[in-house]
Design a protein around this motif. Structure first.
Motif, short mmCIF file in Angstrom:
data_model
loop_
_atom_site.label_atom_id
_atom_site.label_comp_id
_atom_site.label_asym_id
_atom_site.label_seq_id
_atom_site.Cartn_x
_atom_site.Cartn_y
_atom_site.Cartn_z
N ASN A 39 -31.37 38.27 -4.94
CA ASN A 39 -31.23 39.22 -6.04
C ASN A 39 -32.12 40.44 -5.81
O ASN A 39 -33.28 40.32 -5.46
CB ASN A 39 -31.61 38.52 -7.34
CG ASN A 39 -31.15 39.29 -8.55
OD1 ASN A 39 -30.76 40.44 -8.46
ND2 ASN A 39 -31.19 38.64 -9.68
N CYS A 40 -31.58 41.61 -6.04
CA CYS A 40 -32.33 42.86 -5.92
C CYS A 40 -32.38 43.60 -7.25
O CYS A 40 -32.60 44.82 -7.27
CB CYS A 40 -31.72 43.75 -4.84
SG CYS A 40 -31.92 43.07 -3.19
N ASP A 41 -32.17 42.89 -8.36
CA ASP A 41 -32.29 43.50 -9.68
C ASP A 41 -33.75 43.90 -9.91
O ASP A 41 -34.66 43.32 -9.32
CB ASP A 41 -31.85 42.52 -10.77
CG ASP A 41 -30.35 42.30 -10.81
OD1 ASP A 41 -29.63 43.09 -10.16
OD2 ASP A 41 -29.92 41.36 -11.49
N PRO A 42 -34.00 44.89 -10.76
CA PRO A 42 -35.36 45.36 -11.00
C PRO A 42 -36.38 44.26 -11.35
O PRO A 42 -37.49 44.27 -10.82
CB PRO A 42 -35.20 46.37 -12.14
CG PRO A 42 -33.83 46.92 -11.93
CD PRO A 42 -33.02 45.74 -11.45
N PRO A 43 -36.04 43.27 -12.21
CA PRO A 43 -37.04 42.23 -12.49
C PRO A 43 -37.42 41.42 -11.25
O PRO A 43 -38.60 41.09 -11.06
CB PRO A 43 -36.36 41.34 -13.53
CG PRO A 43 -35.28 42.16 -14.11
CD PRO A 43 -34.85 43.10 -13.05
N ALA A 44 -36.45 41.13 -10.40
CA ALA A 44 -36.73 40.39 -9.16
C ALA A 44 -37.59 41.24 -8.23
O ALA A 44 -38.52 40.73 -7.59
CB ALA A 44 -35.43 39.99 -8.48
N MET A 45 -37.29 42.52 -8.17
CA MET A 45 -38.08 43.42 -7.32
C MET A 45 -39.51 43.57 -7.83
O MET A 45 -40.44 43.69 -7.04
CB MET A 45 -37.40 44.80 -7.24
CG MET A 45 -36.07 44.78 -6.52
SD MET A 45 -36.20 44.31 -4.79
CE MET A 45 -37.00 45.76 -4.13
N LEU A 46 -39.69 43.55 -9.14
CA LEU A 46 -41.04 43.63 -9.71
C LEU A 46 -41.85 42.40 -9.31
O LEU A 46 -43.01 42.52 -8.90
CB LEU A 46 -40.98 43.76 -11.24
CG LEU A 46 -42.30 43.77 -11.97
CD1 LEU A 46 -43.22 44.89 -11.47
CD2 LEU A 46 -42.07 43.89 -13.48
N CYS A 47 -41.25 41.23 -9.42
CA CYS A 47 -41.94 39.99 -9.02
C CYS A 47 -42.25 40.02 -7.52
O CYS A 47 -43.33 39.60 -7.10
CB CYS A 47 -41.10 38.77 -9.37
SG CYS A 47 -40.98 38.48 -11.14
N TYR A 48 -41.33 40.54 -6.74
CA TYR A 48 -41.53 40.65 -5.29
C TYR A 48 -42.66 41.63 -4.98
O TYR A 48 -43.50 41.39 -4.11
CB TYR A 48 -40.23 41.09 -4.63
CG TYR A 48 -40.31 41.23 -3.13
CD1 TYR A 48 -40.57 40.12 -2.33
CD2 TYR A 48 -40.11 42.46 -2.52
CE1 TYR A 48 -40.64 40.24 -0.95
CE2 TYR A 48 -40.17 42.59 -1.15
CZ TYR A 48 -40.45 41.49 -0.37
OH TYR A 48 -40.51 41.60 0.99
#
Length: 109
Positions: A39-48
């Motif tokens: 997943n590359c949605d913003p919430p996933a990217m924030l956690c990453y």
């Protein structure tokens, strides 16, 4: 073979067996937006980005730059996902990500 009983609940289904009770419910959208594979949605990217930052990777800033327009939504989604979690480690990780993202917002969500 022991009989099972299904009990409908407002937010899922309870499965009652002779020796244990299980509860099945749909994965909340906020949790899915973070933990879906690839997943590359913003919430996933924030956690990453937080994960990269904690490892000392200077590229964490690049992940934040990619989601800067959706950062407020990502913070809100992490908070919502934390409310649905039962594992304390996951709750702490999601709330850390929300606080981390919030540092880069001009206005709180």
């Amino acid at each position: 073979d022991t009989p099972l009983h299904l009990v409908s609940e407002c937010d899922g289904c309870r499965i009652v067996g002779a020796h244990k009770v299980e509860f099945v419910q749909r994965v909340p959208h906020s949790t899915e937006a973070i933990y879906s594979i690839g997943n590359c949605d913003p919430p996933a990217m924030l956690c990453y980005a937080l994960e990269r930052y904690e490892k000392g990777d200077v590229c964490a800033q690049e992940s934040l730059r990619l989601i800067k327009d959706d950062l407020s939504e990502a913070v809100t989604t992490c908070i919502d996902a934390a409310q649905h979690e039962h594992d304390l480690g996951n709750v702490q990780s999601l709330l850390k990500a929300a606080v981390f993202g919030r540092h880069f917002l001009s206005e709180p969500p």
